[in-house]
Design an enzyme around this catalytic site. Structure first.
Site, PDB file in Angstrom:
ATOM      1  N   GLU A 106      44.105  32.680  50.416  1.00 43.88           N
ATOM      2  CA  GLU A 106      43.372  33.839  50.904  1.00 43.88           C
ATOM      3  C   GLU A 106      41.871  33.596  50.759  1.00 43.88           C
ATOM      4  O   GLU A 106      41.434  32.690  50.040  1.00 43.88           O
ATOM      5  CB  GLU A 106      43.774  35.101  50.140  1.00 43.88           C
TER       6      GLU A 106
ATOM      7  N   ASN B 161      39.886  32.904  34.190  1.00 38.26           N
ATOM      8  CA  ASN B 161      40.627  33.987  34.837  1.00 38.26           C
ATOM      9  C   ASN B 161      41.367  34.880  33.860  1.00 38.26           C
ATOM     10  O   ASN B 161      42.263  35.633  34.259  1.00 38.26           O
ATOM     11  CB  ASN B 161      41.602  33.426  35.880  1.00 38.26           C
TER      12      ASN B 161
ATOM     13  N   GLU C  11      46.480  42.410  43.193  1.00 38.95           N
ATOM     14  CA  GLU C  11      47.878  42.400  42.776  1.00 38.95           C
ATOM     15  C   GLU C  11      48.168  43.695  42.034  1.00 38.95           C
ATOM     16  O   GLU C  11      47.254  44.443  41.675  1.00 38.95           O
ATOM     17  CB  GLU C  11      48.180  41.209  41.866  1.00 38.95           C
TER      18      GLU C  11
END
Length: 540
Positions: free
Chosen positions: A225, A260, A313
């Site tokens: 993406e 992350n 998400e």
């Protein structure tokens, strides 16, 4: 009954029942399928609700705080999580032998495992979380993105299908436009993710990300993406019951991350205005309704500098950073989850009744080298948690350790989550700074100096944060706090005072409580010494 799964009663159940005898009935006994601070957190609410708790533990955790706090405890295997906390058969057997009516999974481990939920349902045991369909639908990032788009949620431009190979990934990337994000379809926590700015980086990143995804989640599938530059990571907490009530709560910003994984979070965000907050909340509710969601969940978004937001998400579990939402709303998210699982309505069913009071900031305290982000294993030789510093501020420390606890090689090295709340953001920053200064940890290396440096930085004070905050401010790693011309003499004085206290104590021990005890009544107090030691240790 086998020794492996024998249940142990630790103490008589002593409940301070805050609910009246006419209180709505939930469960008599729940099993907490987790460890550490989150197990302690769930048990705290269960105890307040008058519910008995069952802990499960590995060999490494036999003497852990959460095991001692439970009413019963069941051994489920050896230290490695694959043989204990991820051992589904052992957990299910623990449910059976303990007679637990419901299971709270915490976060991580089996918390988002739809097969586990299905087996609990087959056994007639309630899962304190979403139903199996919603969990499975949101657990697959490819499928969840399709569902989100159909529900009217903003999504990042990208390819919805399965990426066949590296060549296919390059083809997709060139159609979308660089930079792109290669991301594991299953799992989360920053695993299986790579940013690529060229075809060569896509080819290299595809192999690395798919290998990491396979080892972490047993699933090599990736999605591709568009990578949002200068993004902020902002999430919306949703609460839902099985009676049709779905609410969104004020956002949390989790932009300060390393690899992350979140390090500092705050609620609300400095970046959102009321209109954007409402749109994000309404889209989160729409997504939850589209899958029949019925518990606490979090819809994560990436937000650019123009406040355009895109679905990232949905985490179908209690988030690590949930304390800051509880601090600004006054809600107990674990209680809401238990009520929903028991078929009861949420304690608040009207969106208009959700409040946002003040500001809260959370810092994740890890046993790790803050320069290289490598875990530090060992024993907590000295451990003192900070308390609230005044009537206008609240400090909350969610932990599952005490002095003498072991930081094990087998599990995540997080020691605690330290949260502070105040009437304004500046008040919350000041409260958290003071709490970090009062936190004493010895025996392992920890990241408190980094956390203190982050919250003291002008960029953080101004709300200038993004997911690249740590990389930009510490491009060569965190090298420690640099003393300015005012701090250096203060540290020298504090160090001299601490040495004086130690010498005084030695003399008192050797010659009896004579003049030193009369001259230093406050300095000889353990709490005062601990605070001073913490401040000195923070600068060293």
């Amino acid at each position: 009954m086998s020794a492996l799964l024998s249940a142990r009663l630790w103490r008589p159940t002593l409940f301070l029942r805050l609910y009246s005898q006419k209180a709505e009935r939930t469960f008599d006994k729940i099993l907490v399928a987790n460890r550490g601070e989150i197990a302690c957190r769930v048990m705290r609410t269960a105890r307040r609700m008058g519910i008995r708790t069952v802990a499960v533990y590995s060999d490494a955790d036999a003497e852990a705080v959460f095991v001692r706090e439970a009413d019963e405890a069941v051994r489920v295997g050896a230290a490695p999580s694959t043989q204990s906390y991820l051992n589904m058969d052992a957990i299910l057997e623990a449910v059976r032998v303990s007679g637990a009516q419901a299971v709270h999974p915490g976060y991580g481990f089996l918390s988002e495992n739809s097969a586990f939920v299905k087996q609990l349902e087959a056994a007639g045991v309630a899962f304190i979380g979403p139903r199996e369909y919603a969990l499975a639908a949101m657990g697959d990032k490819i499928q969840s993105k399709i569902i989100a788009r159909e529900a009217g949620v903003n999504t990042i431009p990208g390819f919805d299908g399965v990426v066949r190979d590296a060549a296919h990934a390059v083809e997709i990337a060139e159609e979308i436009g660089y930079p792109v994000m290669l991301k594991a379809s299953a799992g989360g926590g920053g695993k299986g993710m790579r940013v690529a700015h060229s075809a060569d980086e896509v080819r290299e990143g595809f192999q690395l990300a798919s290998d990491e995804a396979a080892s972490s989640f047993g699933d090599r599938r990736l999605l591709v993406e568009k990578f949002i530059e200068e993004p902020r990571h902002i999430e919306i907490q949703v609460l839902a019951d099985g009676l049709g009530n779905v609410l969104w709560l004020p956002e949390r910003e989790c932009s300060i991350q390393r690899r992350n994984q979140k390090v500092v979070e705050e609620a609300p965000s400095t970046h959102l205005d009321e209109a954007t907050r409402r749109r994000m909340g309404e889209q989160a509710v729409a997504l939850a309704r589209s899958v029949g969601y019925n518990s606490a969940g979090t819809v994560e978004f990436l937000v650019d500098k123009h406040r355009n937001f895109y679905f990232l998400e949905m985490n179908t579990r209690l988030q690590v950073e949930h304390p800051i939402t509880e601090l600004i709303t006054g809600l107990d998210l674990v209680e809401e989850m238990i009520r929903s699982a028991a078929g009861l309505p949420l304690t608040t069913t009207k969106q208009a009744d959700v409040r946002m009071d003040g500001w809260a900031i959370e810092a994740r305290v890890y046993a790790e080298d803050p320069e290289k982000f490598l875990p530090s294993i060992g024993t907590l030789v000295r451990y003192r948690e900070p308390n609230s510093g005044g009537a206008s501020e609240k400090v909350r420390c969610d932990s599952g350790v005490t002095e003498g606890s072991e930081i094990s090689v087998y599990y995540d090295p997080m020691i605690s989550k330290l949260s502070a709340h105040g009437p304004t953001r500046n008040d919350a920053i000041a409260a958290l700074s003071r709490a970090l200064d009062r936190y004493l940890i010895t025996g392992v290396t920890h990241n408190i100096p980094l956390l203190r440096d982050v919250v003291a930085s002008p960029a953080f004070a101004a709300g200038r944060t993004s997911t690249s905050f740590l990389a930009e401010h510490y491009p060569h790693g965190f090298k420690g706090h640099r003393l300015d011309e005012h701090s250096a003499p203060q540290l020298a004085a504090a160090t001299a005072a601490l040495q004086f206290i130690r010498n005084a104590r030695d003399n008192v021990s050797a010659s009896g409580p004579a003049d030193y005890a009369l001259l230093l009544p406050q300095l000889l107090d353990d709490g005062s010494v601990a605070k001073l030691e913490a401040r000195v240790a923070l600068q060293l």
